[in-house]
Structures are given as C-alpha cells and as structure tokens.
Design a protein around this motif. Structure first.
Motif, short mmCIF file in Angstrom:
data_model
loop_
_atom_site.label_atom_id
_atom_site.label_comp_id
_atom_site.label_asym_id
_atom_site.label_seq_id
_atom_site.Cartn_x
_atom_site.Cartn_y
_atom_site.Cartn_z
N ARG A 1 2.63 1.61 -3.46
CA ARG A 1 1.72 2.06 -4.51
C ARG A 1 1.48 3.56 -4.43
NH1 ARG A 1 -1.85 -1.50 -3.76
NH2 ARG A 1 -3.16 -0.35 -2.30
N GLU A 2 1.28 4.06 -3.20
CA GLU A 2 1.09 5.50 -3.03
C GLU A 2 2.40 6.25 -3.30
OE1 GLU A 2 -1.78 7.16 -2.58
OE2 GLU A 2 -2.63 5.16 -2.92
N ASN B 1 4.82 11.34 1.31
CA ASN B 1 5.33 9.97 1.29
C ASN B 1 5.39 9.36 2.69
OD1 ASN B 1 6.03 8.10 -0.76
ND2 ASN B 1 8.12 8.02 0.04
N LYS C 1 2.77 6.92 -6.95
CA LYS C 1 1.91 8.05 -7.33
C LYS C 1 2.55 9.37 -6.91
CE LYS C 1 -2.47 5.48 -6.92
NZ LYS C 1 -3.74 5.37 -6.16
N THR C 2 3.08 9.39 -5.68
CA THR C 2 3.71 10.61 -5.19
C THR C 2 4.92 10.96 -6.04
OG1 THR C 2 2.99 10.16 -2.92
CG2 THR C 2 4.87 11.65 -3.19
N GLU D 1 0.84 -1.20 0.00
CA GLU D 1 0.00 0.00 0.00
C GLU D 1 0.87 1.25 0.00
OE1 GLU D 1 -3.33 2.30 2.80
OE2 GLU D 1 -2.59 0.30 3.37
#
Length: 729
Positions: free
Chosen positions: A600-601, A677, A604-605, A597
């Motif tokens: 994945r973020e 992050n 994106k960041t 998780e």
C-alpha cells in the motif's frame, strides 16, 4: 573560344570542364535535426544518392566536400546493382528491372519541430513512381522514413522487395546489438561484429510476430559503443507483422542497411493507380553512445509514437494469478477489496469471463463468443463495473478478438472466417486459430466486439488486448488467388480496425499483449497506451527483460506487475516493477499483513515518483550483462529530481561492488539523497541516506549503493531531489 585556338585544345578544355559541369548539376537535399544531418544528393545522372549521415556540421558549405554520388539512396534491382536491392519489381510486360531518377523534392514544415521532405523518383521508361518520405523531428533528433510505390501500367505490377529504408555507412568496423529470445525469455541483448556478407534479423510469424525477435537494433560504427561513448545508430521498424532488417558489407567494407516488411511469401500485385505504402522506419544517431540514442527515442515516443504517451497511467490489480479461469461473480467482487487495500486505480478482469454455448472454463473453448458466461456472471459485466465504482476503483477487461477456438459458436457459424489450409489438418497453437482479418466482415466483427462491450458497459476504463498465437498453415478464403498478400494485408487490417476504434474511443487505455512481448513496435503503439513485455514476471528475470525493452521504449509503455512468480522478497519484486509501469497480479488474500502494508505504501511512493519515471531521461549506469547487479536512473528534464534503482542479482563470497557514478544531474545543483520504498519497521543502512551532495560529486565521485555485506536478490530505490525543491515533495 578564341578563333586561333586549335580544335584539339578546345576539346581538351571541354573534357576538363566536364567534372565541373557535373558537379554544378548535382543538387544536395539537406535534412537536419538539432544535432544530426542526413545529406542526399541528386547526381548529374538524376539518380539520388546518400552522401552523409552523422553529426551536423555548423558550416553548411562543408557538405560540398562530400563524396556525393557513391551510394544510391534507394537502389532498385535489375539494372547494374550487384547487392541487396531496396526495391524489386516485375512490370506488366515481364521486364524485371527498374531505374529511379529524381523528379522533384518538396519540403513541408508541419510546425517548428517537424519537417517532412518528400523526394519523387520515376522510371524513365515505365510509368512507375517511388516517393521517399523523410520526417525530421528536430528537438528529439529522430528521423522517420517510409516509401510510397505506385504506377500507371495497364496491368498489375508485381512487387517482390519493398524496403522502408536503405542506409549506407563507411567505417573501419561495424558492431550490431540485436534483441532476441522466445516466450518467457524475451528481449535478450546480444552484440557481435558484422563481417562481409549479409546478416538478417527477421520474422515470419505473421501474428505475434515479435516472439523470437523484436524489430530493433543498435549499430555502432568504427568500434564498439558504450552507454556514453561511440557512434551509434538506433533503429526500429513501426510494423507489427513480418519484418526484415538486413546488414550487408560489400567488398569495399561499405555497409548497407535495409529495413522493412519481410518479402518472404509476400509478392504483392499492385493495381494501376493504387499506392503501396511501407511502414515507417524510425532511427536516430548519437555520437555519445547508446544511452543518448535511447533517450532520443523515448522523448520522441512519448510525444509522437505512443497513444497518450505524455499522459498519466493507471495502476491496476489483475485477477489472473488469484483465480485463473475459475471464478464467479461473488469472488470477483471480493477481489475488488484487495485492489482497494493496495490502493491501485483499477481492477482488470482477465481471461475466462465469456462463452455461452461453450463456456470459457479452459483455453480450449469460446474464443470468438464474446458474450458473458451467465453461469459465472449472472448479473453481467455491468454489475461488476458498478460494484468496482462503488469501491472507488475503475474496471478493465481482457479480450483476444483476433482469435477463435475450434470449440465455439463462431467457428460453427463462420468457418470461412478462419485462416486454415484447405485439404490439410488444422494446426493449433494454444488450442486456437486466427481469424481472417483481411476479410472486411471479420474486421467489422472485431470492431463490433469491442464497440458492443463498451456501449453496453460504458464504465469500462481499460482493455487488455491479447494475441496468443502466430500464423501457421495459414490460408485466407477471402484473398483467394492472392495468398501472398496475407501477411501484409492482415497487419494493415488490424491497423484499420484500431483506427476505427480510436476514432470512437480516442483515449481508452488499451494494453498491447501478445503472449508476452509478441507485439512490441511503434506501428501498434500509436493505438495502444502500453505493452506487456513477457508472461515471465519473475523479478530476477524481469530485470533483464525490461532492461532490453527500455533501450527502445519509454518506461511509461513497459507494463511490469508484482506477482508471486519467483518467490523473491516482495520488496525486490516491487522495486523491479517500479522500473516501468507498475501494476499487480497477485492473490492479495495470500499476502501477509506486513506485505499488504508495504505494498500500500509502495503504491503511494510509486505515484509520487512516477512523473519522473515516466517522463524523465533514462540513464543505464550498470548493466546486468556486465556485473552481478543492474543500476539505472531517471532524471527530470529540469534536473531537479531523479529516481535511482539498484538491483543486486547473484553475488560471490566477499564480492565488493564499486561506487556508481550518476549521470544526468546538474553539477552546480545540490541534491539530497533519500532511500525510499523501505519495508515497514526498517531504516536505510546506506550512508548516503539523508545527506546532501553536489551534482558534480554524484557524477564524478559517485555513490556506494551496496555498502557492507552483499545479499543476493535485494534492491534499493533512491529519491534524489534538488535541495531547494525538497519542500515540493
């Protein structure tokens, strides 16, 4: 003269007028960028001299006061020179001397930013010519120089020394920053004061030539430089083979710097009418310390020095750590799901996919046999490409096309294609040998290896080009009696292959890898989109390795992957990877749901922050060589956005760290600071998070990046956005 003037008085007047006549005959060649000037002078003796290199003067007439003819700009050997020469030759008749006199200077303006000055020098006694080329990149404050050597003598002329550049300095003291290491400890920064004599940085490794030392340096004159203060020259040689950079201080405390291909075992027989071209030496001057010198190089590199340096890059997942060479088709397709979970753009298949007669199940076989191992991949590479595309990710592949395994069909079929000494035992590194790329048939083979792979599998979107050994016990069957040409011609042949590939595949991303940072230079990067800095992916060690490379190469080129090496917290490993061009080489199936998780973020960041990281100005705020932390930031050109990285390394009990003053912001603008992050379910504990500050405050007062109790091997990333641009996020 008046008829009553005595002969003695007339002679006296003539003697006094000679210096003036000589001065009138001198001619200055002015090469300028936005902030820097290089002044060369043609003396009354028609020799060329370096008169000045430094901060540009607003009134050009002031250059007339320079001591114009002290340092010859490109000193030949064999005449009256007493120190290291830029060029040394033996003529066809055995004469070991050379004199170079100015013939002409031409200036060609490529566009509003780029100007090339070419200065032709000739020997008055022999039909030999040397052309010095200087390219000035005005807005980037970058100079690029190289040399062309040619002759019209009846028989070959032997070249012994052939520098790309000779530079002269006069200062009270000189400090050199060099970048040395070894496999897994690349690019360690060392600084020392130069003293009388010669200091040499060089390589004799042939291929993977930069494993011990990278052809880059900072030279500070008149005292040590810092990131923000001092006079400093940053230089780098655009050459992937053996290099030599020497620093010689003479008895008058003058310094001459010579840069170019290493003359070691490389005497070159130059035929009549042929041109010997040296690789470019790229350099910049800064009167505001090392940081500005780095930013000059980065701006130039993104526009002129790196393939598609101003274009976006792909994030990727590599299978190496998950499978090594032990995999099959089904496993790889399952790994695509891991790439999809992370949200990366591409899956990269590493070593082990090839070999027919001798399958590539370990590193002892199959290099050179670039056909798919049907046992592992019965449906072929095309099937993997289609399966990746079905999952909406791109597919890339690993190659090492310059190498051969003794246990391979290629070795059996073409022993004459291999670099190895006759009458000696073969010497292996990583159980392999180097192909003789000086042979045009081998060049065709390497080109065809890549071209066939791309033609048969047009969906391939990325190549990792490896080179895992240096040259040892090297002898070229093709070169025969010209073995001293090997080191030079090999690198030129590599570039010729890449030129052919780029003509057909101009924008295919290719990672330059050489067992880690064994090839990191702007000679190769004109053909490659990025490079692999080190096989050491330990996040703690990577702070130092990447810190070193970022002095000379922009972040968009410095590949940095999140792996499980080092066992630091995944946030720290990810934050370190975000410093450069981020990717993953990790077994996704072994990650916890929370780590997936977070990752994945994080992708994106990173994709949101990457335009600033890749194209922004880099400011190194706190060096890991000076404190138990590393702090750096990237700021967009318009100063609207910045990304700040803070890495806590080792700490002592109750150690306190001072606030950090930021750089590169607009003092009149107001910025909101947000920590990003973060791990799932956590919130920033930094008191600056969510607050708004003026750029002046952040640069003069600074931020406390590590409040409270310090925890070793932790990190923070802060996004800093101009208040009125916050809605653009």
């Amino acid at each position: 003269m008046h008829k009553n003037t005595s002969p003695f008085l007339g002679l006296l007047m003539l003697l006094f007028s000679l210096p003036l006549l000589a001065q009138q005959q001198e001619k200055q060649v002015l090469i300028e960028t936005k902030n820097t000037a290089l002044i060369l002078t043609v003396g009354s003796n028609q020799r060329l001299y370096q008169s000045y290199f430094g901060e540009k003067l607003s009134d050009h007439s002031d250059y007339s006061h320079l001591m114009a003819t002290r340092h010859e700009a490109y000193v030949p050997a064999g005449m009256e020179n007493l120190f290291e020469p830029a060029i040394r030759v033996t003529h066809a008749d055995g004469n070991p001397s050379l004199e170079l006199k100015h013939v002409n200077t031409t200036v060609k303006k490529q566009d509003e930013n780029v100007t090339t000055t070419s200065i032709t020098l000739k020997d008055p006694k022999y039909p030999m010519e040397v052309v010095l080329h200087y390219v000035a990149h005005f807005n980037e404050d970058i100079f690029k120089t190289w040399t062309e050597i040619k002759h019209q003598e009846k028989k070959p002329v032997t070249l012994h020394n052939f520098a790309s550049s000779m530079m002269h300095f006069d200062a009270s003291s000189y400090w050199l920053s060099q970048f040395d290491g070894d496999y897994m400890i690349e690019m360690g920064m060392k600084e020392s004061q130069l003293t009388n004599g010669i200091k040499t940085l060089d390589s004799k490794l042939g291929t993977r030539a930069h494993m011990y030392r990278t052809p880059v340096f900072f030279l500070s004159t008149g005292g040590k430089s810092t990131e923000t203060t001092g006079n400093v020259v940053a230089g780098t040689l655009a050459w992937s083979g053996n290099f030599q950079i020497s620093f010689e201080i003479d008895q008058a405390n003058s310094l001459r710097v010579l840069s170019g291909m290493n003359p070691y075992n490389s005497e070159y027989q130059l035929e009549k009418g042929k041109t010997f071209t040296t690789p470019p030496f790229i350099f910049t001057y800064s009167g505001q310390g090392k940081g500005q010198a780095s930013r000059n190089l980065h701006k130039w590199a993104r526009k002129y020095g790196v393939l598609d340096g101003d274009k976006p890059r792909l994030t990727l997942l590599n299978n190496w750590e998950a499978t090594h060479m032990d995999f099959d088709e089904k496993q790889l397709v399952e790994l695509f799901d891991g790439a999809k979970k992370l949200g990366v753009d591409l899956f990269l298949l590493d070593d082990g996919w090839f070999g027919e007669k001798f399958p590539r199940d370990n590193d002892r076989t199959a290099l050179g046999d670039w056909m798919t191992d049907k046992k592992k991949l019965p449906s072929g590479i095309g099937y993997l490409v289609s399966q990746a595309h079905a999952k909406d990710i791109k597919f890339g592949i690993w190659l090492e096309p310059e190498m051969v395994s003794p246990k391979s069909a290629l070795y059996e079929k073409h022993p004459e294609w291999i670099l190895k000494l006759p009458n000696r035992e073969e010497h292996y590194s990583r159980h392999q040998l180097v192909l003789d790329l000086t042979n045009p048939k081998v060049q065709d083979f390497v080109y065809k290896t890549v071209d066939d792979l791309m033609t048969q599998n047009p969906g391939i979107s990325f190549i990792k080009w490896d080179c895992n050994r240096m040259m040892t016990n090297a002898f070229s069957p093709y070169l025969k009696d010209k073995q001293s040409h090997l080191y030079i011609d090999y690198t030129r042949s590599l570039y010729a292959v890449m030129e052919r590939l780029r003509n057909k595949y101009p924008h295919l991303p290719i990672m330059l890898c050489a067992g880690g940072g064994g090839r990191t230079d702007y000679g190769a990067l004109q053909y490659f989109s990025e490079f692999w800095p080190s096989d050491n992916t330990n996040g703690f060690e990577r702070v130092f390795i990447q810190w070193g490379y970022l002095n000379f190469f922009p972040s968009v080129t410095v590949s940095s992957h999140v792996t499980s090496m080092g066992k630091q917290p995944i946030k720290f490993r990810t934050d370190v990877a975000m410093m450069g061009k981020m990717g993953y080489d990790i077994k996704v199936s072994s990650m916890t749901p929370q780590e997936i998780e977070f990752s994945r973020e994080a992708v994106k960041t990173y994709k949101k922050l990457s335009p600033v990281i890749w194209t922004g100005d880099l400011f190194r705020l706190v060096s890991p060589y000076e404190e138990n932390r590393a702090v750096l930031m990237y700021t967009s050109e318009d100063k609207n956005k910045a990304v700040l990285f803070n890495y806590i390394l080792n700490t002592r009990h109750k150690e306190k760290l001072a606030p950090v003053k930021l750089q590169g912001l607009d003092p009149a603008k107001r910025y909101i600071v947000q920590e990003v992050n973060m791990l799932p379910g956590t919130q920033s504990q930094n008191p600056a998070h969510g607050k708004t500050y003026s750029g002046e405050y952040l640069m003069k007062v600074g931020m406390n990046l590590s409040p409270g109790r310090l925890t070793p091997v932790t990190s923070n990333i802060f996004e800093i956005t101009e208040e009125k641009h916050l809605s653009e996020k």
